[in-house]
Enzyme design. Structure first.
Site, PDB file in Angstrom:
ATOM      1  N   GLU A 187      76.675  81.577   3.441  1.00  0.00           N
ATOM      2  CA  GLU A 187      77.586  80.508   2.758  1.00  0.00           C
ATOM      3  C   GLU A 187      78.390  81.431   2.158  1.00  0.00           C
ATOM      4  OE1 GLU A 187      74.204  77.980   3.902  1.00  0.00           O
ATOM      5  OE2 GLU A 187      74.394  79.857   3.011  1.00  0.00           O
TER       6      GLU A 187
ATOM      7  N   TYR B 137      70.746  70.651  -3.887  1.00  0.00           N
ATOM      8  CA  TYR B 137      69.548  69.856  -3.921  1.00  0.00           C
ATOM      9  C   TYR B 137      69.514  69.289  -5.293  1.00  0.00           C
ATOM     10  CZ  TYR B 137      68.804  73.029   0.205  1.00  0.00           C
ATOM     11  OH  TYR B 137      69.137  73.719   1.111  1.00  0.00           O
ATOM     12  N   ARG B 138      69.238  67.994  -5.568  1.00  0.00           N
ATOM     13  CA  ARG B 138      69.412  67.850  -7.080  1.00  0.00           C
ATOM     14  C   ARG B 138      68.055  68.325  -7.611  1.00  0.00           C
ATOM     15  NH1 ARG B 138      67.660  61.882  -4.839  1.00  0.00           N
ATOM     16  NH2 ARG B 138      65.320  61.890  -5.492  1.00  0.00           N
TER      17      ARG B 138
ATOM     18  N   TRP C 158      64.436  69.270  -1.892  1.00  0.00           N
ATOM     19  CA  TRP C 158      64.852  69.618  -0.654  1.00  0.00           C
ATOM     20  C   TRP C 158      64.326  68.729   0.565  1.00  0.00           C
ATOM     21  CZ3 TRP C 158      63.356  75.106  -2.610  1.00  0.00           C
ATOM     22  CH2 TRP C 158      62.145  75.275  -2.459  1.00  0.00           C
TER      23      TRP C 158
ATOM     24  N   ASP D 105      71.953  57.414  -5.675  1.00  0.00           N
ATOM     25  CA  ASP D 105      72.428  58.492  -4.633  1.00  0.00           C
ATOM     26  C   ASP D 105      73.648  58.065  -3.976  1.00  0.00           C
ATOM     27  OD1 ASP D 105      71.887  61.064  -3.116  1.00  0.00           O
ATOM     28  OD2 ASP D 105      69.571  60.538  -3.349  1.00  0.00           O
TER      29      ASP D 105
ATOM     30  N   ASN E 291      70.044  81.723   1.951  1.00  0.00           N
ATOM     31  CA  ASN E 291      70.593  80.179   2.103  1.00  0.00           C
ATOM     32  C   ASN E 291      70.921  79.737   0.746  1.00  0.00           C
ATOM     33  OD1 ASN E 291      70.780  77.731   3.532  1.00  0.00           O
ATOM     34  ND2 ASN E 291      69.624  76.873   2.089  1.00  0.00           N
TER      35      ASN E 291
END
Length: 681
Positions: A261, A201-202, A215, A312, A197
């Site tokens: 991906e 994610y920050r 996550w 965000d 995967n």
């Protein structure tokens, strides 16, 4: 067996497929440097040689540029006080996102996917039909990622003592918990089947070899982590930064869990992605052409770390919470590496264009596999992706909008959608009218939707999973949704007792409302003049259940007849700034909890009624709303940073002075003190 017997058209198709594949292979970028060269050639890049601090200043400059002139230009900060320059806003316009994905128009990819679906699913009745597939099968093979045995560019330099603080990791906003890696391409694997995967994610920096791994529980990487927990094994992880710009997009794409991906990236760039094994985490492969690779692991036996807050994409700070610790075991990079980053915050920002790419690219798969009647889809920037989605369908029977509603809310990340607007003409309307309804023309769309809307019967409420960043939910990650059926209705869908009246609301009516209800501070009635029977009212709440009682009282007034919807916003919000008011409204609303229906018998006609629905888009508190979660504040820059950037502006080479967008929102901070929960430890 006999080429001479092939129809001329089939030969043409075969050669055109092959030639298009050869031509398309030139679309792949060798690395991030090549993409930057293209941006510069296209006059889409500004090099900033003046020193700019990665702590807040880079973000403030980027915020000003990203909100100007359709996204402004990409910014290459060459003097950051670190060894590496920083590229910002690289995807921040329609032209740049198209350049990044190698297309002339975002719809081109959707058409290509749709044609591919048709080709693969069409009946294959003879040998010629099957032979026609050969070029496409070859293309499939060319999209699959390939692991190469040698080291990649990304491993040209191995940091002797890995230290992420030596990278120019930016701090975006003044109340952020610290510096964050904002464009990380994070690689994990399922320990049971080895499937990869790639997500984004920050990552908050806590030390030279420690970050958070943010996550959410709905994400695939979180499920991988749970599998490692069961096995009591460390989870190897690798983070890539840079490389072909298509990688970062692919990491954000809402793909099914079983689709790699890097196959999507290969399809978009028309060339397979070459991967290399990590040095300290050899079970994980990363793009050979990346600029940086950060290798490490998450240990399921570690205590979680208190991560956040973070400004965000909703335009609000996401509140701190507990997340896994990521231990860094190696950092490698290419020579002359460039550090890519982005900021998110009050829209519009660069991420709006990444969202637009997803909207266009995934329209075809949604249509082909889930909602065949869908004609178009739009995610307005004010809805920050998940809050507001508009779908245009081909309507052929009663209840079809509800069928679409259920299908879309069950489709991958569309499950996070809060407000869905479905629009279409029924088959009793001429086909020409169907084609003329453009859902990107918001004024015409709103007129059409409200014309066909009975507020008491055509708005459907549900509840389900929500984005954990949605602060309006009473419970984290679980809240209300609504679907507005703005389609023209068949007889079976109509309420014969409902009467849609033209509103008779004027500026005098606004004054009358404010005189009767002193808590009303402003009224935006501009939509009425555009034949959209909707008011936006700014209210100062001062008691429990205030908005419900206020709406009931307003609906009793004669001047409200014909008004179908009232949107209530906080008194600090400028109700006459429509984009801002809608952004604040969508963020602060739980539709199922925060709506009120007002019905009123028509004056002089007791058998029929009018209806007006109200929505409470104000902030929620324990005192007035029985709301027990913390409520975050909107994101703005601090005065010190604004002043510093103002002084540097003439030396940045960015042209005419642009004031800070944050100045617009400072007046809206009253009564909305930022809540940053203290560390429970």
């Amino acid at each position: 067996r006999d080429l001479h017997s092939f129809p001329t058209r089939l030969l043409s198709d075969l050669f055109s497929s092959c030639s298009s594949c050869i031509f398309a292979s030139e679309m792949a970028y060798k690395n991030l440097h090549e993409f930057i060269e293209v941006l510069e050639k296209e006059n889409e890049l500004v090099r900033i040689k003046e020193y700019v601090n990665p702590h807040l200043e880079i973000a403030e400059i980027t915020d000003r540029i990203s909100k100007s002139n359709s996204g402004g230009k990409a910014l290459l900060f060459e003097n950051t006080g670190f060894e590496f320059p920083v590229i910002m806003n690289a995807y921040g316009s329609e032209k740049r996102i198209c350049l990044a994905l190698g297309v002339h128009d975002l719809n081109d990819t959707a058409k290509e996917i749709e044609n591919l679906f048709h080709l693969l699913s069409s009946p294959k009745e003879n040998i010629l039909d099957k032979l026609k597939l050969l070029p496409k099968l070859g293309q499939f093979a060319s999209w699959m990622p390939k692991i190469i045995g040698s080291r990649g560019e990304c491993q040209q330099v191995v940091m002797q003592n890995p230290d992420i603080t030596k990278l120019p990791v930016i701090t975006c906003w003044p109340k952020d918990g610290g510096p964050f890696v904002t464009l990380p391409i994070i690689h994990t694997k399922d320990p049971n089947n080895n499937s990869r995967n790639v997500g984004m994610y920050r990552m908050q920096i806590f030390g030279p070899q420690l970050t958070g791994m943010h996550w959410h529980k709905h994400k695939v990487s979180a499920r991988h982590f749970n599998e490692y927990k069961k096995l009591n094994r460390r989870m190897p992880i690798a983070v890539a930064l840079g490389g072909d710009p298509v990688y970062a997009y692919a990491a954000t794409a809402p793909l099914p869990e079983n689709v790699d991906e890097y196959m999507l990236a290969g399809f978009l760039r028309k060339k397979k992605v070459e991967l290399v094994k990590c040095i300290s985490q050899p079970d994980v492969e990363v793009p050979a052409d990346a600029d940086f690779i950060i290798e490490g692991y998450v240990d399921p036996n570690d205590e979680l770390i208190w991560e956040g807050p973070f400004g965000d994409h909703t335009g609000y700070y996401s509140l701190p919470d507990w997340y896994p610790r990521f231990h860094i075991t190696a950092i490698t990079h290419k020579k002359n590496a460039i550090y890519p980053a982005t900021i998110v915050g009050i829209p519009p920002q660069e991420d709006a264009w990444l969202g637009k790419a997803t909207e266009r690219i995934f329209l075809a798969p949604i249509k082909m596999t889930l909602v065949p009647e869908i004609l178009d889809m739009e995610m307005p920037v004010e809805g920050v992706f998940h809050n507001l989605v508009i779908a245009k369908i081909q309507k052929d029977y009663a209840g079809q909008a509800q069928k679409v509603m259920n299908a879309m809310w069950g489709a991958g990340q569309m499950m996070f959608n809060k407000i869905l607007v479905v629009t279409a003409s029924s088959n009793s309307i001429e086909q020409e009218d169907k084609e003329n309804l453009e859902i990107t023309d918001y004024e015409s769309l709103a007129k059409f939707v409200f014309k066909n809307l009975n507020p008491s019967t055509d708005i459907y409420f549900s509840q389900g999973p929500m984005d954990v960043l949605d602060h309006s939910c009473s419970k984290l990650g679980f809240g209300g949704k609504m679907c507005i059926d703005g389609t023209s209705k068949f007889d079976e869908e109509k309420d014969e007792y409902f009467l849609s009246l033209p509103p008779d609301f004027t500026d005098t009516s606004s004054d009358e409302l404010k005189n009767i209800f002193p808590e009303i501070k402003a009224i935006n009635s501009s939509l009425i003049r555009k034949e959209i029977p909707c008011l936006i009212i700014a209210v100062e709440k001062n008691k429990k259940d205030h908005l419900r009682k206020l709406h009931e009282a307003i609906c009793e007034l004669k001047i409200i007849e014909g008004i179908k919807m009232i949107l209530y916003v906080e008194h600090t919000v400028d109700a006459n700034d429509l984009p801002v008011a809608l952004w604040r409204f969508c963020n602060n609303l739980d539709p199922r909890r925060d709506h009120f229906i007002g019905k009123k018998q028509i004056t002089g006609n007791p058998t029929q009624y009018s209806a007006c629905i109200g929505f409470d888009g104000t902030l929620k508190t324990k005192e007035f709303d029985d709301f027990y979660r913390d409520w975050p504040n909107i994101i703005i820059a601090d005065d010190k940073t604004i002043k510093s950037v103002d002084e540097k502006w003439p030396r940045l080479g960015l042209g005419e002075f642009i004031p800070s967008p944050s100045l617009k929102y400072k007046s809206q901070m009253y009564g909305e003190e930022a809540i940053a929960s203290p560390n429970p430890a």
